[in-house]
Design a protein around this motif. Structure first.
Motif, PDB file in Angstrom:
ATOM      1  N   GLN A  68      21.864  25.712  10.668  1.00  0.00           N
ATOM      2  CA  GLN A  68      21.361  24.679  11.581  1.00  0.00           C
ATOM      3  C   GLN A  68      21.260  23.307  10.932  1.00  0.00           C
ATOM      4  OE1 GLN A  68      17.487  25.810  12.930  1.00  0.00           O
ATOM      5  NE2 GLN A  68      16.571  25.796  10.890  1.00  0.00           N
ATOM      6  N   ASN A  69      21.371  23.232   9.615  1.00  0.00           N
ATOM      7  CA  ASN A  69      21.291  21.946   8.920  1.00  0.00           C
ATOM      8  C   ASN A  69      22.556  21.598   8.146  1.00  0.00           C
ATOM      9  OD1 ASN A  69      18.561  21.353   9.682  1.00  0.00           O
ATOM     10  ND2 ASN A  69      17.915  22.919   8.228  1.00  0.00           N
ATOM     11  N   ARG A  70      23.641  22.337   8.367  1.00  0.00           N
ATOM     12  CA  ARG A  70      24.894  22.049   7.673  1.00  0.00           C
ATOM     13  C   ARG A  70      26.065  22.253   8.627  1.00  0.00           C
ATOM     14  NH1 ARG A  70      25.927  25.332   2.430  1.00  0.00           N
ATOM     15  NH2 ARG A  70      25.155  26.978   3.807  1.00  0.00           N
ATOM     16  N   GLU A 112      24.213  16.937   8.334  1.00  0.00           N
ATOM     17  CA  GLU A 112      23.071  17.814   8.603  1.00  0.00           C
ATOM     18  C   GLU A 112      22.941  18.186  10.064  1.00  0.00           C
ATOM     19  OE1 GLU A 112      19.741  15.828   6.897  1.00  0.00           O
ATOM     20  OE2 GLU A 112      20.388  16.165   4.828  1.00  0.00           O
ATOM     21  N   SER A 113      23.793  17.632  10.919  1.00  0.00           N
ATOM     22  CA  SER A 113      23.780  17.983  12.338  1.00  0.00           C
ATOM     23  C   SER A 113      25.138  17.674  12.929  1.00  0.00           C
ATOM     24  CB  SER A 113      22.697  17.205  13.088  1.00  0.00           C
ATOM     25  OG  SER A 113      23.030  15.820  13.144  1.00  0.00           O
TER      26      SER A 113
END
Length: 638
Positions: A193-195, A247-248
Motif C-alpha cells: 500500500q506504500n510502494r 508511495e502511492s
C-alpha cells in the motif's frame, strides 16, 4: 584479482565503484541502483534497485543480442565511470505544471569484454528521487542489428499489477505471474500500500518499441521485448528503460514529468504558433456544419474545430488524396467549402484542424504539409498510423519534426503511446494510445487509465457530453471531471455532439445525431483550460476513485470520479492562505428534469474549508474555485 575501491566523492560519496560493482544513490538517498558484472560467475551484467533499504527489482539481467555476433552481456569488466549531478528547473511550452524539476545523479559506465572480440560499450545510469533509468550506448562504424534486448525486471513476490495488451485495450487487474506477452507500458505494479512502481521506456524516437513479456523460465521475471529488429549504421543509444517508484498511485501520476526529463530539451526556437486549446469535432462534413461549429466555438470559448475522416474521400481507399476536398459520400452528402470555413474561422479567431489517415500520409506527407500551411490550417490529426517496428517509429517521429517545420500542431490517434517526445517537439500536443470514449469505457476503466496510461503523458480521450453513451459510461458530472483529470493540451470536447443548426441528415463522422443543448453547465466547458500551472493528485485508488486539483492562474479546477458509491472529505488546503474564493460545484442530481441532470451550486470557501463529497455509483463532480475580488458580494453556502 585485488579489489580496488574507487570513491567518486560527490554529495555524501554517492557514487562507488568496485572492480565489479557500481552503486548510485538518488539525491534524497532513498533509492539505490546497483550494476554488477560478477553475479553467478562469467562476469554477467546485471542490476538491482532498492528503496529505503527494501528490494524493488531483484538482481536482473542486462544486455543486448545482435545478429551474427555474440551478445553483449557476459565476460565484462568496468573500464571507467564518468559521473554527473544535475539539478535544474525548466519551463515547458505548456504542461501540467509551469515548471519542472530535473534532478538526478548519473554515471556513464564503460564496459569491455575480457575475452574475444574485446568489444567496448557503455551504459548511462540515472537515479532520480522519482525512480531509476538506464540506456545502452553503442559505438559502431558498420551496420549492426539488434535482434533482442536482454533487460529484465525480477520481482521477489507476485505483486498486483494492471495489464493491457495494447494501447487502446481494456485494462485488467492481474499480477506479475499473469503478465501477458506484449503488455503495454507504463506497466504499473502495486508492491504494497506504500510502494507503487511503473516500468516503461522513454525517448523512443528511432528504435523498435519495447513492451513486456513474462519469462517462460521464471514467472516473476519480466523481460523487455522489442517489436522486431533494430538496425544502425552509426553510433546510437537505445531508449531509456525506467522504473518509477512512489508511495502511492497518485504520486506516480503526479511525478510523470520524470518521463519528460528523460527526453531532449525543446528543439524549436520559435514556439509562438503552438497554442493549446479546446476542440470540437465537426461531424457533418458540410459547409453549414463547419460554420455552425465555428459560431459555437466562438460563443463558447473553444479555440479549434476539427474535420475528421471523410473530408478528402474514403480514408481506406488508396485513390483518396488529402490534397483536395472530395467528401466521402458514405459519410456525408456535402457540400464542403473547406477554404471558406478556414477563412470564416480566422475571422472569429477559431482555427481548423484536419484529419489524415496513414495511407495518405505515407504517399503525400511532404506535399500535404506546405499545402495545409498555405490553406491556413493550424494542425493535423494523424489517423491509424503504423507503430511498433523501428521503421515505423522512425517515420513517425520524422513526420512530427516535419510538421514542426511547417508550423503545424499535431494529434496522433490510435495505437501511438507517448514516451516524452513532446518535450523536444512540443508541436506534438497530444495523442490517443488510450481507451477513450470512442470505446465507451466506464468509470472503472477510466480510473485505471488515470493511474496507468496517464503516467506516459497527454491523452486525447475524445470526451463527449450529450451522446447517449454518456449514461452508460457514468454520468454527466463524470464527463466534466474527466476533462480535468485526463490531461490533454488539445482537449476534444463534444466529440459525438453537433451544435444546434448543423445538418443532421446523413450521419457524418461518428454516425450520431446528438445535438448540443444550451444547458447552464456548459459554463464549465466555456471556462475550462487545457494546460496548467500546477497539478495535485489529491487522492486515488486504481480502478476505484480519484481526485485531481489543477491550477490555471489563480483559479483551481477539481475533478473527482468514482466507480462505487463513496463519501469522503476534501480539504481545500491547496488554496492560498488568507484569500477568499468562490467555488462553483457541478454535481449529478437524478431528481432534476432534463437530459443531463446537473446541479450547480456556489459557495464561499478558503484554504481551511473541507468539502463533504458524496458520490453515487459511477458518478463524479467538477469544481471551479475562483478568488473573490475585493468588494464582491458574499455567496451563502445554503
Amino acid at each position: 584479482m585485488n579489489k580496488i575501491l574507487l570513491v567518486l566523492c560527490l554529495t555524501a560519496c554517492t557514487f562507488m565503484v568496485q572492480a565489479r560493482e557500481i552503486k548510485i544513490l538518488s539525491p534524497d538517498n532513498k533509492t539505490e541502483l546497483r550494476v554488477m558484472t560478477s553475479v553467478k560467475g562469467g562476469n554477467t551484467l546485471s542490476y538491482s534497485i532498492s528503496y529505503l533499504g527494501g528490494p524493488i527489482i531483484e538482481n536482473s539481467p542486462l544486455g543486448l543480442e545482435f545478429e551474427n555476433e555474440k551478445p553483449l552481456s557476459e565476460n565484462l569488466v568496468v573500464v571507467s565511470v564518468k559521473e554527473k549531478v544535475l539539478k535544474e528547473n525548466w519551463k515547458p511550452v505548456y504542461g501540467e505544471k509551469n515548471s519542472y524539476l530535473n534532478y538526478y545523479r548519473e554515471a556513464t559506465v564503460q564496459f569491455k569484454e575480457d575475452k574475444t572480440p574485446y568489444r567496448f560499450f557503455s551504459m548511462t545510469l540515472r537515479v532520480y528521487n522519482e525512480g531509476v533509468a538506464f540506456k545502452y550506448n553503442i559505438r559502431t562504424d558498420q551496420q549492426i542489428t539488434i535482434t533482442k534486448e536482454l533487460t529484465g525486471f525480477k520481482f521477489a513476490k507476485d505483486y498486483a499489477s494492471w495489464i493491457a495488451g495494447n494501447a487502446q485495450a481494456t485494462y485488467r487487474k492481474g499480477s506479475i505471474s499473469k503478465t501477458s506477452n506484449g503488455t503495454e507500458r507504463p506497466y504499473v505494479i502495486e508492491m504494497d500500500q506504500n510502494r507503487f512502481i511503473a516500468l516503461g521506456e522513454a525517448a523512443l524516437v528511432d528504435h523498435a518499441r519495447m513492451k513486456f513479456n513474462r519469462s517462460s523460465k521464471d514467472s516473476l521475471l519480466l523481460l523487455a521485448e522489442l517489436d522486431g529488429k533494430a538496425i544502425y549504421k552509426n553510433n546510437f543509444s537505445t531508449p531509456w528503460r525506467y522504473v518509477m517508484i512512489a508511495e502511492s498511485a497518485g504520486k506516480l501520476l503526479e511525478n510523470n514529468s520524470f518521463i519528460l526529463n528523460l527526453n531532449e530539451a525543446n528543439a524549436l526556437k520559435d514556439v509562438s504558433w503552438i497554442k493549446p486549446g479546446k476542440v470540437i469535432r465537426e461531424v457533418t462534413l458540410t459547409t453549414t456544419g463547419g460554420k455552425t461549429c465555428i459560431d459555437f466555438a466562438a460563443q463558447h470559448h473553444l479555440q479549434y474545430i476539427e474535420f475528421d475522416a471523410g473530408w478528402y474521400g474514403h480514408e481506406y481507399d488508396n485513390a483518396s488524396s488529402a490534397l483536395a476536398v472530395n467528401v466521402d459520400p458514405s459519410r456525408s452528402p456535402g457540400p464542403l467549402d473547406l477554404q471558406g470555413i478556414i477563412n470564416y474561422g480566422k475571422s472569429k479567431n477559431v482555427g481548423v484542424i484536419l484529419y489524415v489517415n496513414q495511407r495518405a500520409l505515407s504517399k503525400e506527407l511532404d506535399t500535404i504539409l506546405p499545402l495545409f500551411k498555405s490553406w491556413g490550417v493550424k494542425g493535423m490529426k494523424f489517423g491509424f498510423v503504423d507503430v511498433g517496428p523501428q521503421k515505423n517509429t522512425s517515420w513517425l517521429h520524422e513526420a512530427i519534426r516535419k510538421t514542426a517545420d511547417h508550423q503545424l500542431m499535431l494529434d496522433i490517434h490510435d495505437e501511438y503511446r507517448p514516451t516524452g517526445y513532446s518535450r523536444t517537439y512540443p508541436n506534438l500536443l497530444t495523442q490517443e494510445g488510450i481507451r477513450g470514449e470512442e470505446e465507451s469505457p466506464d468509470n472503472h476503466q477510466v480510473l485505471i487509465t488515470m493511474f496507468t496510461r496517464m503516467i506516459a503523458g497527454a491523452g486525447d480521450f475524445t470526451n463527449c457530453y450529450f451522446a447517449p453513451r454518456v449514461n452508460a459510461m457514468g454520468s454527466h458530472a463524470s464527463q466534466m471531471a474527466k476533462a480535468i483529470c485526463i490531461y490533454s493540451p488539445w482537449q476534444f470536447v463534444y466529440w459525438y455532439d453537433r451544435p444546434s443548426g448543423s445538418s443532421i441528415q446523413k450521419g457524418g463522422a461518428g454516425s450520431t445525431a446528438s445535438v448540443i443543448t444550451e444547458t447552464p453547465e456548459l459554463s464549465f466547458y466555456d471556462a475550462l483550460p487545457t494546460v496548467w500551472d500546477d497539478t495535485r493528485v489529491i487522492a486515488g485508488k486504481i480502478g476505484e476513485h480519484g481526485t485531481i486539483a489543477r491550477r490555471s492562474g489563480d483559479n483551481w479546477y477539481v475533478g473527482t470520479l468514482t466507480d462505487k458509491p463513496i463519501g469522503f472529505s476534501l480539504p481545500l488546503n491547496f488554496l492560498s492562505k488568507g484569500k477568499r474564493y468562490q467555488a462553483t460545484v457541478y454535481a449529478d442530481d437524478s431528481s432534476l428534469p432534463g437530459p443531463t441532470k446537473i446541479a450547480i451550486k456556489e459557495m464561499n470557501v478558503d484554504a481551511s474549508t473541507v468539502l463533504n463529497i458524496q458520490l453515487l455509483e459511477k458518478n463524479g463532480e467538477a469544481i471551479i474555485i475562483r478568488p473573490i475580488k475585493f468588494g464582491a458580494p458574499k455567496v451563502t453556502n445554503d
